[in-house]
Scaffold this active site. Structure first.
Site, PDB file in Angstrom:
ATOM      1  N   ARG A 188       0.042  15.611  13.790  1.00 32.78           N
ATOM      2  CA  ARG A 188       1.584  14.974  13.066  1.00 32.78           C
ATOM      3  C   ARG A 188       1.383  15.540  11.269  1.00 32.78           C
ATOM      4  O   ARG A 188       0.974  17.110  11.308  1.00 32.78           O
ATOM      5  CB  ARG A 188       0.581  13.427  11.993  1.00 32.78           C
ATOM      6  CG  ARG A 188      -0.860  13.369  12.801  1.00 32.78           C
ATOM      7  CD  ARG A 188      -1.263  12.039  11.828  1.00 32.78           C
ATOM      8  NE  ARG A 188      -2.755  12.110  11.507  1.00 32.78           N
ATOM      9  CZ  ARG A 188      -3.232  12.094  12.291  1.00 32.78           C
ATOM     10  NH1 ARG A 188      -3.371  11.627  13.785  1.00 32.78           N
ATOM     11  NH2 ARG A 188      -5.177  11.628  12.295  1.00 32.78           N
ATOM     12  N   SER A 222       3.800  10.791   8.194  1.00 32.51           N
ATOM     13  CA  SER A 222       3.813  12.205   6.873  1.00 32.51           C
ATOM     14  C   SER A 222       4.788  13.038   7.364  1.00 32.51           C
ATOM     15  O   SER A 222       4.981  13.080   8.765  1.00 32.51           O
ATOM     16  CB  SER A 222       2.629  12.327   6.363  1.00 32.51           C
ATOM     17  OG  SER A 222       2.294  11.436   5.656  1.00 32.51           O
ATOM     18  N   ASP A 262       0.066   8.971   1.618  1.00 31.12           N
ATOM     19  CA  ASP A 262       0.411  10.149   1.562  1.00 31.12           C
ATOM     20  C   ASP A 262       2.232  10.303   0.663  1.00 31.12           C
ATOM     21  O   ASP A 262       2.772  10.070   1.163  1.00 31.12           O
ATOM     22  CB  ASP A 262       1.069  10.988   2.921  1.00 31.12           C
ATOM     23  CG  ASP A 262      -0.167  11.203   3.438  1.00 31.12           C
ATOM     24  OD1 ASP A 262      -1.380  10.118   3.156  1.00 31.12           O
ATOM     25  OD2 ASP A 262      -0.343  11.398   4.929  1.00 31.12           O
ATOM     26  N   LEU A 304       0.639  -1.147  -0.137  1.00 30.03           N
ATOM     27  CA  LEU A 304       0.003  -0.484   0.365  1.00 30.03           C
ATOM     28  C   LEU A 304       1.237   1.415  -0.016  1.00 30.03           C
ATOM     29  O   LEU A 304       1.650   1.728   0.328  1.00 30.03           O
ATOM     30  CB  LEU A 304      -0.647   0.030   1.617  1.00 30.03           C
ATOM     31  CG  LEU A 304      -2.176   1.058   1.056  1.00 30.03           C
ATOM     32  CD1 LEU A 304      -3.378   0.625   1.713  1.00 30.03           C
ATOM     33  CD2 LEU A 304      -0.866   2.180   2.023  1.00 30.03           C
TER      34      LEU A 304
END
Length: 482
Positions: free
Chosen positions: A161, A103, A43, A40
C-alpha cells in the site's frame, strides 16, 4: 459521480454539520494545525504544489473517531497560514476501494493532477485485497477515478500500500510499502512511461537486502526523493523493538540516505535514522515546491496507540497534522525547520529578553500563552541541567548530553519520556498550540513532536537550571486560523 459516491459525500457532510457545535466546544481544539472537521484524521496524502497552491489530502473517517473505510479529505493554501476546506476528493464508493481509499500521492502531468492511492478490500473473514488505483483531476478538486493500475506482485502479501510516484529522466517511478511472503518489511519499486502501465522492478530496499534486510515486518508510507547529491528514502517501519533511546513508539518513522542507480534500479544506502524523537509522529509525506524546497507534513500520532483515550474523543474528533516543515541535508543527517511562511502566524504579544538562571526555577514575565512560538538562542549551560515546563503537563530537560521530553500520559497520568543524545544544546524553536508541542533543537538537528493535555488551571511556563544557564528568548502569540 456514481450514486454511491454521491450518497457517501452527503452522509459525510451531514456528519460534519451534526457535530460541528460540539467539536468546536473542545478546549483542546487547535489554533493553527490541520484537523478533521469531525471524526478521525490520519496519514497526509497527495501533498503537492499545483497551479500556485499547496494541496494536502488526508485520510479521513467522518463517521466515528475510529478507523474504517477512509475518505480523502482535502485542504489547500497559498501561504500555509490561510487554508481552504475543499470538496471531499475520494470516497470509498467502488468495488476496488469499498473498505477504504487508503494513502497515496499526487503528481502533475500535462497540467493535470494524478493521484495514486491504495484501494482496500476485505471479505467477511477479514482477508485483505489491495489495489493501487489512479484518479485524475483537471483542477485539483474534482477527480475522475480510473481504477486499479497496479496488480499485486506475487512476491508480497496483500499488505501492499501507500504508492508514492515521481518523475525522473523521462520515466515515472512508484514506490509502494510492502511485506514479503517471509513477513519482512520492504519497499517495492515500479516504473512507467505513461502513468497507467506499470512494470515491477523488484525491491528498492528491505526484503532481504542491505541494512533494512530484517527491519520489522512491514514498511508503510514510503517516500523517495533527491536532496542535494543524495537520494533519500523515508519509511514507517512496523515491528521494531525498542533499543535504548531509539524506537520507543509502537511504530517508527525515519529515513536512510544513499544513491539510486536508475540504470540498474538499485539503491545503496546507509543506516536508518528516526525523523522525530517525540511521542506523536508518523506517515510523513514530502513534496518539492516551485522554490525548490523539500517540504514535509506528518500525522501527529502513531497507529494503535491508545487512540480512544484522547480527551478529544468526547468531542467527536481525533488527531491532526504537524506544522509544515522544510527538510535540509546537513552532512549525513536530515534537518527539519518550520517553513518560513509560518512567521505570518505571529499576532503580536511579542516579548524578548536576555535571561540568566542561577540554581532556580522561575517564570519569565511575558512568556506564557496556549498558542505561541518561542525561540531560545545562545543557550550556554556549562554544568548541571536546564529545564522548561509547559502548562504543568510537559517538561524538557537537558543534562549530561541527553535531551529528554516528558509528558503526563493522557491514559493514566503517569510521566513518560522520549530522549536523544546531543553534543550540546545551543538553540530551541518551539511551537505550542493548546494540546500540541513541536520542538526544533539546534536549528533542526533533532525534533520532538507530541500531543499533550494540560489542565485549564495550569497556564504557566517555567524555566530552571541547577547551576548557571544563560540564553536569549523571544515569544510571539499566534493566530487562530482553524
Amino acid at each position: 459521480m456514481t450514486n454511491t459516491d454521491s450518497h457517501l459525500r452527503i452522509k459525510a457532510y451531514e456528519e460534519v454539520e451534526k457535530h460541528k457545535e460540539i467539536v468546536n466546544q473542545d478546549p483542546y481544539r487547535l489554533h493553527y494545525h490541520i484537523m478533521p472537521p469531525v471524526g478521525l484524521l490520519n496519514d497526509p496524502n497527495g501533498f503537492i504544489h499545483y497551479k500556485g497552491k499547496y494541496h494536502l489530502f488526508y485520510q479521513w473517517m467522518p463517521f466515528k473517531t475510529g478507523h474504517g473505510a477512509k475518505f480523502w479529505g482535502h485542504v489547500s493554501t497559498e501561504d500555509f497560514v490561510h487554508w481552504t476546506e475543499e470538496e471531499i476528493a475520494l470516497t470509498p464508493s467502488e468495488w476496488y476501494e469499498k473498505n477504504g481509499c487508503y494513502s497515496g500521492s499526487a503528481i502533475e502531468h500535462n497540467g493535470k493532477m494524478y493521484v495514486f492511492y491504495t484501494g482496500n478490500v476485505k471479505d467477511e473473514k477479514g482477508n485483505r485485497e489491495t489495489y493501487q488505483c489512479l484518479a485524475v483531476s483537471e483542477d485539483g478538486v474534482y477527480f475522475e477515478k480510473l481504477g486499479p493500475v497496479v496488480t499485486l506482485p506475487q512476491e508480497y502479501t496483500p499488505h501492499f500500500r501507500d504508492p508514492k510516484v515521481w518523475e525522473q529522466d523521462d520515466t515515472f517511478y512508484m514506490v509502494v510499502g510492502a511485506q514479503t511472503l517471509e513477513k519482512k518489511g520492504a519497499v517495492a519499486l515500479l516504473s512507467s512511461k505513461n502513468l497507467t502501465d506499470w512494470k515491477y522492478e523488484g525491491d528498492l530496499a528491505g526484503g532481504g537486502k542491505g541494512s533494512l534486510s530484517d527491519f520489522g515486518y512491514m514498511f508503510e508510507c514510503p517516500d523517495f526523493f533527491p536532496l542535494g547529491e543524495k537520494d533519500i528514502l523515508i519509511i514507517s517501519p512496523q515491528g521494531l523493538c525498542a533499543d535504548g533511546m531509539k524506537y520507543r513508539n509502537v511504530y517508527q518513522s525515519g529515513y536512510v540516505i544513499g544513491k539510486f542507480d536508475r540504470k540498474n534500479k538499485t539503491y545503496e544506502h546507509g543506516q536508518f535514522e528516526e525523523l522525530d524523537r517525540g511521542f506523536d509522529f508518523y506517515a510523513p509525506q514530502t513534496t518539492e515546491d516551485d522554490q525548490g524546497r523539500r517540504l514535509l507534513f506528518a500525522w501527529m500520532s502513531v497507529p494503535d496507540q491508545n487512540e480512544q483515550d484522547h480527551p478529544t474523543v468526547d468531542y467527536r474528533w481525533l488527531h491532526n497534522m504537524t506544522i509544515p516543515r522544510e527538510l535540509m541535508l546537513v552532512g549525513e543527517k536530515l534537518y527539519q525547520v518550520p517553513v518560513k511562511e509560518l512567521e505570518e502566524l505571529r499576532n503580536g504579544g511579542y516579548y524578548s529578553q536576555e535571561m540568566t538562571l542561577n540554581n532556580e526555577i522561575t517564570e519569565i514575565e511575558g512568556i506564557n500563552g496556549k498558542a505561541i512560538e518561542l525561540k531560545m538562542k545562545d543557550i550556554l549551560l556549562q554544568q548541571g541541567w536546564f529545564e522548561m515546563s509547559i502548562h504543568g503537563a510537559a517538561r524538557m530537560v537537558f543534562s549530561n548530553g541527553v535531551f529528554t521530553l516528558e509528558r503526563k500520559s493522557y491514559v493514566d497520568g503517569t510521566v513518560e519520556n522520549r530522549q536523544c543524545l546531543l553534543d550540546r544544546l545551543h538553540s530551541l524553536h518551539i511551537y505550542i498550540d493548546t494540546s500540541s508541542i513541536e520542538i526544533f533543537i539546534n536549528e533542526g538537528e533533532e525534533v520532538f513532536t507530541t500531543r499533550f493535555y494540560p489542565s485549564k488551571s495550569e497556564p504557566s511556563i517555567t524555566f530552571g537550571a541547577s547551576k548557571t544557564c544563560s540564553f536569549t528568548i523571544e515569544k510571539w502569540d499566534l493566530k487562530k486560523v482553524f
